[in-house]
Design a protein around this motif. Structure first.
Motif, PDB file in Angstrom:
ATOM      1  N   UNK A  35      10.163  63.946  40.603  1.00 28.21           N
ATOM      2  CA  UNK A  35      10.316  64.097  39.157  1.00 28.21           C
ATOM      3  C   UNK A  35       9.126  64.855  38.595  1.00 28.21           C
ATOM      4  N   UNK A  36       9.419  65.917  37.836  1.00 31.03           N
ATOM      5  CA  UNK A  36       8.400  66.637  37.071  1.00 31.03           C
ATOM      6  C   UNK A  36       8.620  66.243  35.610  1.00 31.03           C
ATOM      7  N   UNK A  37       7.739  65.448  35.021  1.00 30.95           N
ATOM      8  CA  UNK A  37       7.974  64.942  33.669  1.00 30.95           C
ATOM      9  C   UNK A  37       7.623  65.960  32.581  1.00 30.95           C
ATOM     10  N   UNK A  38       8.115  67.160  32.754  1.00 29.43           N
ATOM     11  CA  UNK A  38       7.827  68.259  31.836  1.00 29.43           C
ATOM     12  C   UNK A  38       8.892  69.334  32.013  1.00 29.43           C
ATOM     13  N   UNK A  78       8.738  56.499  31.917  1.00 28.97           N
ATOM     14  CA  UNK A  78       9.614  55.368  31.608  1.00 28.97           C
ATOM     15  C   UNK A  78      10.824  55.336  32.540  1.00 28.97           C
ATOM     16  N   UNK A  79      11.363  56.529  32.854  1.00 21.01           N
ATOM     17  CA  UNK A  79      12.498  56.588  33.783  1.00 21.01           C
ATOM     18  C   UNK A  79      12.082  56.098  35.160  1.00 21.01           C
ATOM     19  N   UNK A  80      10.917  56.526  35.613  1.00 18.54           N
ATOM     20  CA  UNK A  80      10.437  56.126  36.936  1.00 18.54           C
ATOM     21  C   UNK A  80      10.315  54.605  37.027  1.00 18.54           C
ATOM     22  N   UNK A  81       9.773  54.011  35.986  1.00 24.59           N
ATOM     23  CA  UNK A  81       9.506  52.569  36.009  1.00 24.59           C
ATOM     24  C   UNK A  81      10.780  51.750  35.793  1.00 24.59           C
ATOM     25  N   UNK A  82      11.615  52.192  34.874  1.00 26.96           N
ATOM     26  CA  UNK A  82      12.784  51.395  34.504  1.00 26.96           C
ATOM     27  C   UNK A  82      14.019  51.662  35.372  1.00 26.96           C
ATOM     28  N   UNK A  83      14.265  52.939  35.691  1.00 24.17           N
ATOM     29  CA  UNK A  83      15.501  53.301  36.382  1.00 24.17           C
ATOM     30  C   UNK A  83      15.335  53.507  37.883  1.00 24.17           C
ATOM     31  N   UNK A  84      14.123  53.833  38.328  1.00 22.08           N
ATOM     32  CA  UNK A  84      13.910  54.142  39.744  1.00 22.08           C
ATOM     33  C   UNK A  84      13.233  53.001  40.498  1.00 22.08           C
ATOM     34  N   UNK A  85      13.014  51.892  39.847  1.00 18.58           N
ATOM     35  CA  UNK A  85      12.300  50.768  40.468  1.00 18.58           C
ATOM     36  C   UNK A  85      12.908  50.397  41.819  1.00 18.58           C
ATOM     37  N   UNK A 250      -9.280  68.178  35.359  1.00 16.32           N
ATOM     38  CA  UNK A 250      -7.896  68.017  34.896  1.00 16.32           C
ATOM     39  C   UNK A 250      -7.022  67.890  36.143  1.00 16.32           C
ATOM     40  N   UNK A 251      -6.921  66.648  36.658  1.00 14.39           N
ATOM     41  CA  UNK A 251      -6.268  66.443  37.943  1.00 14.39           C
ATOM     42  C   UNK A 251      -4.763  66.248  37.809  1.00 14.39           C
ATOM     43  N   UNK A 252      -4.084  66.511  38.930  1.00 12.46           N
ATOM     44  CA  UNK A 252      -2.650  66.253  39.042  1.00 12.46           C
ATOM     45  C   UNK A 252      -2.437  65.367  40.263  1.00 12.46           C
ATOM     46  N   UNK A 253      -1.504  64.451  40.123  1.00  9.28           N
ATOM     47  CA  UNK A 253      -1.323  63.443  41.173  1.00  9.28           C
ATOM     48  C   UNK A 253       0.155  63.146  41.375  1.00  9.28           C
ATOM     49  N   UNK A 254       0.410  62.248  42.312  1.00  8.67           N
ATOM     50  CA  UNK A 254       1.782  61.855  42.621  1.00  8.67           C
ATOM     51  C   UNK A 254       1.834  60.327  42.708  1.00  8.67           C
ATOM     52  N   UNK A 255       2.845  59.747  42.062  1.00 12.34           N
ATOM     53  CA  UNK A 255       3.047  58.304  42.117  1.00 12.34           C
ATOM     54  C   UNK A 255       4.497  58.025  42.481  1.00 12.34           C
ATOM     55  N   UNK A 256       4.766  56.790  42.861  1.00 10.21           N
ATOM     56  CA  UNK A 256       6.115  56.347  43.218  1.00 10.21           C
ATOM     57  C   UNK A 256       6.527  55.224  42.265  1.00 10.21           C
ATOM     58  N   UNK A 257       7.785  54.826  42.304  1.00 15.36           N
ATOM     59  CA  UNK A 257       8.234  53.741  41.424  1.00 15.36           C
ATOM     60  C   UNK A 257       7.586  52.410  41.795  1.00 15.36           C
ATOM     61  N   UNK A 258       7.646  51.447  40.906  1.00 16.20           N
ATOM     62  CA  UNK A 258       7.204  50.095  41.262  1.00 16.20           C
ATOM     63  C   UNK A 258       8.235  49.434  42.177  1.00 16.20           C
ATOM     64  N   UNK A 259       7.864  48.297  42.726  1.00 20.16           N
ATOM     65  CA  UNK A 259       8.826  47.514  43.501  1.00 20.16           C
ATOM     66  C   UNK A 259       9.005  47.933  44.945  1.00 20.16           C
ATOM     67  N   UNK A 260       8.056  48.712  45.483  1.00 14.99           N
ATOM     68  CA  UNK A 260       8.147  49.121  46.885  1.00 14.99           C
ATOM     69  C   UNK A 260       7.357  48.157  47.765  1.00 14.99           C
TER      70      UNK A 260
END
Length: 322
Positions: A35-38, A78-85, A250-260
């Protein structure tokens, strides 16, 4: 060589995490969603697509990029946390800018609710003035900030973003009154550049790549760069070596959903680790002039907590956050 090492990494995940991963989950990298949130075209989008291309080139299939723009990336968050958990094949690009957006938008979700994977890249910031400015050095600028912070208009990107954070940190380090910081946000680098060259602001802040052409041509005088030390091939003194103890990327990173679970997290971390250590990713960094700031797993999680605290402190001090 990269293809073999990448596949070996995935096989290692299947073996070492076999007790917590099903066969389908172990192969989930073949259907990885990033997901690119932009909107397409920006830094987060470029990061997502570059990572997808490198992973695909290594032999993975079905790797896709999904743009979810809005509210400084917090719509995608919000999508990552709520829908992709709990989904083990989803990643989302993010960065320092998102920390400010979470606070200024009073977002009900934040990055501590995600599964941190790694910091990938970054760009250090520069402080510039017009070539004709009476300000010749960083010391000249900090003296003005200390004497009358509100009289020094500093232009940069969006309110609460990296440029704004750096302006606040520099004003504080200079001994100025941060509550009176006179920061002027612009929607793009072109608008900020016009304001600087037109004398509408005293100084400007942005990533080095934004104004490298004007610095090279002599239109802008660069006062310093926010790196921890001198950067190879860049003849710009750091803020720190000039007595302003501030470092910011000005860093860029990668995260995953919760619940893994730990096995699912390791599978994603191994995938990203293999990608960023490949020659293909090194070429991406060189082509796009991105600085390699790779910081995986627990180290990134620690940094994220530190940067969140720092961003909160700065934005509260300048009155953007209660």
């Amino acid at each position: 060589m990269f293809r073999r090492s990448f596949i070996a990494a995935l096989l290692a995940v299947s073996v070492t995490a076999g007790t917590t991963l099903t066969a389908g989950q172990a192969l989930a990298m073949n259907d990885l969603r990033i997901i690119a949130p932009a909107k397409p075209g920006g830094g987060w989008d470029q990061t997502a697509r570059s990572l997808a291309e490198v992973i695909t080139a290594a032999g993975a299939t079905g790797v896709t990029v999904e743009n979810v723009p809005g509210a400084g990336g917090t719509v995608g968050l919000a999508q990552l946390i709520d829908q992709e958990k709990g989904k083990p094949n989803v990643l989302m690009v993010n960065g320092l800018v998102m920390l400010g957006a979470i606070l200024t938008n009073q977002s009900p979700v934040n990055l501590s609710m995600t599964t941190p994977i790694a910091r990938l890249t970054g760009e250090y910031e520069v402080i510039v003035v017009p070539a004709a400015s009476e300000i010749k050095t960083l010391a000249d600028l900090t003296a003005k900030l200390k004497a009358d912070t509100g009289s020094v208009a500093i232009g940069g990107g969006s309110a609460g973003g990296t440029d704004h954070i750096l302006a606040g940190l520099v004003a504080k380090a200079a001994g100025g009154d941060v509550t009176k910081l006179n920061y002027v946000p612009f929607s793009g680098g072109g608008e900020a550049l016009a304001a600087i060259l037109g004398g509408h602001v005293v100084a400007g802040i942005s990533g080095l790549s934004e104004w490298s052409g004007q610095i090279a041509s002599g239109e802008l005088r660069v006062l310093g760069i926010s790196a921890p030390e001198r950067q190879a091939g860049i003849d710009i003194p750091t803020l720190k070596e000039q007595g302003v103890d501030v470092v910011l990327a000005n860093w860029r990173a990668i995260v995953a959903p919760p619940g893994l679970d730990e096995g699912q997290k390791k599978a994603l971390l191994d995938t990203v680790d293999a990608a960023v250590k490949s020659d293909a990713w090194k070429k991406v960094l060189a082509d796009k002039k991105w600085t390699d700031l790779y910081l995986p797993g627990a180290e990134f999680e620690t940094l994220l907590a530190q940067e969140t605290a720092l961003t909160t402190e700065v934005l509260k001090s300048v009155g953007l956050v209660q």
